[in-house]
Structure formats: structure tokens, C-alpha cells
Design an enzyme around this catalytic site. Sequence first.
Site, PDB file in Angstrom:
ATOM      1  N   GLU A 116      54.493 -23.710  61.956  1.00 11.69           N
ATOM      2  CA  GLU A 116      54.180 -24.947  62.660  1.00 11.69           C
ATOM      3  C   GLU A 116      55.306 -25.340  63.596  1.00 11.69           C
ATOM      4  O   GLU A 116      56.473 -25.087  63.330  1.00 11.69           O
ATOM      5  CB  GLU A 116      53.913 -26.058  61.640  1.00 11.69           C
ATOM      6  CG  GLU A 116      52.576 -25.844  60.976  1.00 11.69           C
ATOM      7  CD  GLU A 116      52.304 -26.785  59.828  1.00 11.69           C
ATOM      8  OE1 GLU A 116      51.143 -26.848  59.412  1.00 11.69           O
ATOM      9  OE2 GLU A 116      53.232 -27.450  59.349  1.00 11.69           O
ATOM     10  N   CYS A 129      60.437 -29.391  67.787  1.00  8.29           N
ATOM     11  CA  CYS A 129      60.996 -28.960  66.495  1.00  8.29           C
ATOM     12  C   CYS A 129      60.419 -27.572  66.202  1.00  8.29           C
ATOM     13  O   CYS A 129      59.206 -27.415  66.076  1.00  8.29           O
ATOM     14  CB  CYS A 129      60.574 -29.975  65.432  1.00  8.29           C
ATOM     15  SG  CYS A 129      61.100 -29.532  63.772  1.00  8.29           S
ATOM     16  N   CYS A 136      61.042 -20.165  53.196  1.00 10.16           N
ATOM     17  CA  CYS A 136      62.504 -20.309  53.112  1.00 10.16           C
ATOM     18  C   CYS A 136      62.959 -19.727  51.785  1.00 10.16           C
ATOM     19  O   CYS A 136      62.276 -19.890  50.774  1.00 10.16           O
ATOM     20  CB  CYS A 136      62.869 -21.797  53.198  1.00 10.16           C
ATOM     21  SG  CYS A 136      64.642 -22.114  53.340  1.00 10.16           S
ATOM     22  N   CYS A 140      65.386 -26.238  48.155  1.00  9.40           N
ATOM     23  CA  CYS A 140      65.761 -27.648  48.105  1.00  9.40           C
ATOM     24  C   CYS A 140      64.612 -28.404  47.437  1.00  9.40           C
ATOM     25  O   CYS A 140      63.451 -28.246  47.830  1.00  9.40           O
ATOM     26  CB  CYS A 140      66.042 -28.182  49.502  1.00  9.40           C
ATOM     27  SG  CYS A 140      67.355 -27.242  50.307  1.00  9.40           S
ATOM     28  N   CYS A 143      62.001 -30.573  49.432  1.00  9.38           N
ATOM     29  CA  CYS A 143      61.446 -30.024  50.677  1.00  9.38           C
ATOM     30  C   CYS A 143      60.174 -29.228  50.409  1.00  9.38           C
ATOM     31  O   CYS A 143      60.148 -28.348  49.545  1.00  9.38           O
ATOM     32  CB  CYS A 143      62.490 -29.133  51.349  1.00  9.38           C
ATOM     33  SG  CYS A 143      61.848 -28.259  52.794  1.00  9.38           S
ATOM     34  N   SER A 249      72.317 -30.733  56.575  1.00 13.51           N
ATOM     35  CA  SER A 249      71.497 -31.382  55.558  1.00 13.51           C
ATOM     36  C   SER A 249      72.402 -31.737  54.389  1.00 13.51           C
ATOM     37  O   SER A 249      72.573 -30.956  53.465  1.00 13.51           O
ATOM     38  CB  SER A 249      70.383 -30.431  55.098  1.00 13.51           C
ATOM     39  OG  SER A 249      69.435 -30.284  56.117  1.00 13.51           O
ATOM     40  N   HIS A 251      72.679 -34.897  52.275  1.00 13.59           N
ATOM     41  CA  HIS A 251      71.751 -35.402  51.253  1.00 13.59           C
ATOM     42  C   HIS A 251      72.331 -35.869  49.917  1.00 13.59           C
ATOM     43  O   HIS A 251      71.604 -36.442  49.113  1.00 13.59           O
ATOM     44  CB  HIS A 251      70.637 -34.387  50.954  1.00 13.59           C
ATOM     45  CG  HIS A 251      69.853 -33.943  52.145  1.00 13.59           C
ATOM     46  ND1 HIS A 251      69.504 -34.788  53.168  1.00 13.59           N
ATOM     47  CD2 HIS A 251      69.360 -32.723  52.498  1.00 13.59           C
ATOM     48  CE1 HIS A 251      68.820 -34.120  54.096  1.00 13.59           C
ATOM     49  NE2 HIS A 251      68.734 -32.862  53.714  1.00 13.59           N
ATOM     50  N   CYS A 371      59.298 -33.994  59.011  1.00 13.55           N
ATOM     51  CA  CYS A 371      60.230 -33.060  58.358  1.00 13.55           C
ATOM     52  C   CYS A 371      59.792 -32.754  56.942  1.00 13.55           C
ATOM     53  O   CYS A 371      59.388 -33.637  56.214  1.00 13.55           O
ATOM     54  CB  CYS A 371      61.605 -33.689  58.230  1.00 13.55           C
ATOM     55  SG  CYS A 371      62.414 -33.893  59.769  1.00 13.55           S
TER      56      CYS A 371
END
Length: 394
Positions: A116, A129, A136, A140, A143, A249, A251, A371
Site C-alpha cells: 500500500e 508514504c 516486516c 513491534c 504495529c 520510532s 516510542h 500509520c
Amino acid sequence: MTASAPITQDVHTIPRKLPEGGKINLVGLTRDRLREVLIENGTPQKQAKMRAGQVWQWIYQWGKRDFHEMTNLSKVYRAELDERFTIEIPEVVNKLVSTDGTRKYLVRIAGGHEVEVVYIPEDGRGTLCISSQVGCTLTCSFCHTGTQKLVRNLTAAEVVGQIMMARDDLDEWPVPGQPTDQNRLLSNIVLMGMGEPLYNFDNVRDAMKIAMDPEGIALSRRRITLSTSGVVPEIARTANEIGCLLAISFHATTDDVRDVLVPINKRWNIEELLQSLAAYPKVSNSERITFEYVMLDGVNDSDEDAHRLIDHIKRHNIPAKINLIPFNEWPGAPYKRSSNNRIRAFSNIVFDAGYASPIRKTRGDDIMAACGQLKSATERARKSRKQIESEAGL
Ligand code: SAH
Ligand code: SF4
């Protein structure tokens, strides 16, 4: 892969499949490589630099996909190019437009995988983006992409092809001989889609170099932001070899919490990460580093967290801006978004300490374009809610 499994980098790009009839795709080749393949396919050595420059301009400056339109090349040469090469970018299979103008594209890449791409229009600028991997390897816990196994790295052609696809859709290729519009609809790139860009370093670098080339898409390196979860050894390489802006990132403000939220922290902890960030601006000659901080209710959003975050940044003297991201909840997510009041209180503490602390607007909510919600329709191996919760230590 579970959160406690070792984080490995042994993912490979599937060798670029030669398109039908064994033709070579010219998209994604560096300028040097483009010149080489032209020579390997019969262009006389002496002419190769000039020919590569011409072809490059047609592809990246004027957005042409058909050799026959390259009118400053002889007809015979155009036909020869057409016999041996193609100019191919990912194919759009679906497009959604949000009420706020955000566009979400689903594009298909070789092997039938889908990724996407999101376009976010704002006043006077527009940000695309883009994704760097299908899935991945990292996990995380907040996510959505992290719940999907890595399928493969994108090729350089597929990375830069996302930008070319968006320019097609926005109808933003300049026309030779006509003045170009200074106010570009697509003015910024963020590598914040699916995947960890620094685990696909070479392809991401080559693609960004193409996007930055002044004789082509011509985006300044200050308009490209690469977001990483913290692949420390590759951060220095990013400064040296790409030189774009960096977002991290972050966090969490303690290793215990970051180990759970961003498991790569077990490999390179907060202190090692901060050291590599402190070195980044000087080497890349760029400005502030963006600290991305997702606001998770009761997990990382206390006043103490805000103070600790500032201490970390101050201790290392890092020029920084802190981007607070309201958590985008997805079905089965093991966290809740912090309240607006909590996010504002956190933001005020950071701001009072002298750092910009914008709260990211949620855009394209109605089309799941935010996101961490990007996810391929070819999704496999979706983890169960129970598995996600146990990995998140809930
Ligand atoms: N792998 C890279 C880039 C892709 S993620 C990285 O981790 O930085 C882009 C950004 O979206 C990261 O800051 C990531 O932490 C954030 N993100 C992921 N899931 C999210 C969610 N559900 N809500 C809000 N932000 C999220
Ligand atoms: Fe991968 Fe980034 Fe998602 Fe972490 S936040 S799982 S690194 S895409």
C-alpha cells in the site's frame, strides 16, 4: 517469528525477474548501471553516457514508459531499446480516496504481492508514504504490519516505482518545453509504509538516489524522510550514503518498555540508539531528527515518560522534534489510544522543554490509510489476538 526470536537480516531481494521475453526493466537502475546495461546490449561505449542521460531524462523527468516516444533518439535505436528493455512500475490494483483527500493505493508487484502507498495532500505540499518491504521481519507489538511475516524486500524499481505511480495518478509529469509548476502536488516522501527500510538498505538507497537526481523526479534530500525502528549500524550508512532526513520510532523511554514495543531494542538498546542519532545530523548535514512517539494508553504516556524522553535527548544534545502519534487501533490490537487530554499534557511538557511536539493528525481514517494500518491484501500468517497479547506481555 515471535518477539523473542533473534532479529536477523538475512532477507534477500528475489532477483529481478526478467519481464516477458527476457526484457530488462530499466527502472531502478542507478545511472552507472543504466549505462552498463546499454553497453552490454549493444550501445557503443562512446555513446553510452549520452544515451543513458537521454533515456534517464525520458523516464524520470518526463515520465515516459514507451521507447517510441523518446524523440531525440533515432528510430532504429528506439526499436532496439524496445526489443531489449522495458520501463515497468508496479500496477495499481485498487485506489481509495478519503473524504479529506487522502489517497490510498494498493499496488501489485512481481510475484503477485501487494503493498500500500498513501498520498496525503496538505496546504502547499503533498506527502507520499511509501513501502520498502512486503511485511516486516520485526514484530513491534503495536504495529499492524508487524503481525505479518516478511514476504520479501522490494526492489529499487518497486520502491521508486511507487513515486512514479503516484505522479501518474496525480498527472504531475511535466511536459517538455512547458514551464513546470513550482507548487508540486507530490513534494515530500516518507518511508513510513510497510517494512523496515534499513533492512533493505541498498534498494532503498538506489531508489532514493533516483528520486533525488536533479535531472528527474528531483526531490531534495530534505524532502525525504526515512523512518527506522533503530537499526543502529545502518543509521550511519544512511547519513553517508543517502543523506535524507531521519525519523526514529522511539516510542518508549525505558529499555524494559521499548523491548516490548520495539523488540529490535533488545539488539540495540536506547543508549546505543541515542549515540548513533547524536552523530547523524553532522554526518548527513541535515537538520533535526524526528522522534516518533506513539501514544499508548497507560503504557508509555505518563508525565515521567515525557520528562525521561527530554532527558535522553538533552543528554545527547540531539537537535530534535517530537512527533506524537495517536495510536491507530486495528482489529485485535493489544493497546488503546491515549486520551486527547493525556496526549496534550505530554505534548506540553515536551514543548515547555524547548522542543516542537506536534500531535500528528489522523488522516484518511475512513479508508484505513494511517500509520501501522497499512497491510497487504495478500496477508499471510496473521497472528491470533492471543499470540499478539502474549508477545506484548499483557
Ligand atoms: N519500519 C519503520 C517504518 C514504517 S512504520 C519504522 O518502524 O519506523 C512508520 C511509523 O508508523 C513508525 O513510527 C511506526 O512506529 C508507526 N506505527 C506503526 N503502527 C502504528 C499504529 N498502529 N499507530 C500509530 N503509529 C504506528
Ligand atoms: Fe516493522 Fe516499523 Fe511496524 Fe516495527 S513499526 S513492525 S519496524 S513496520
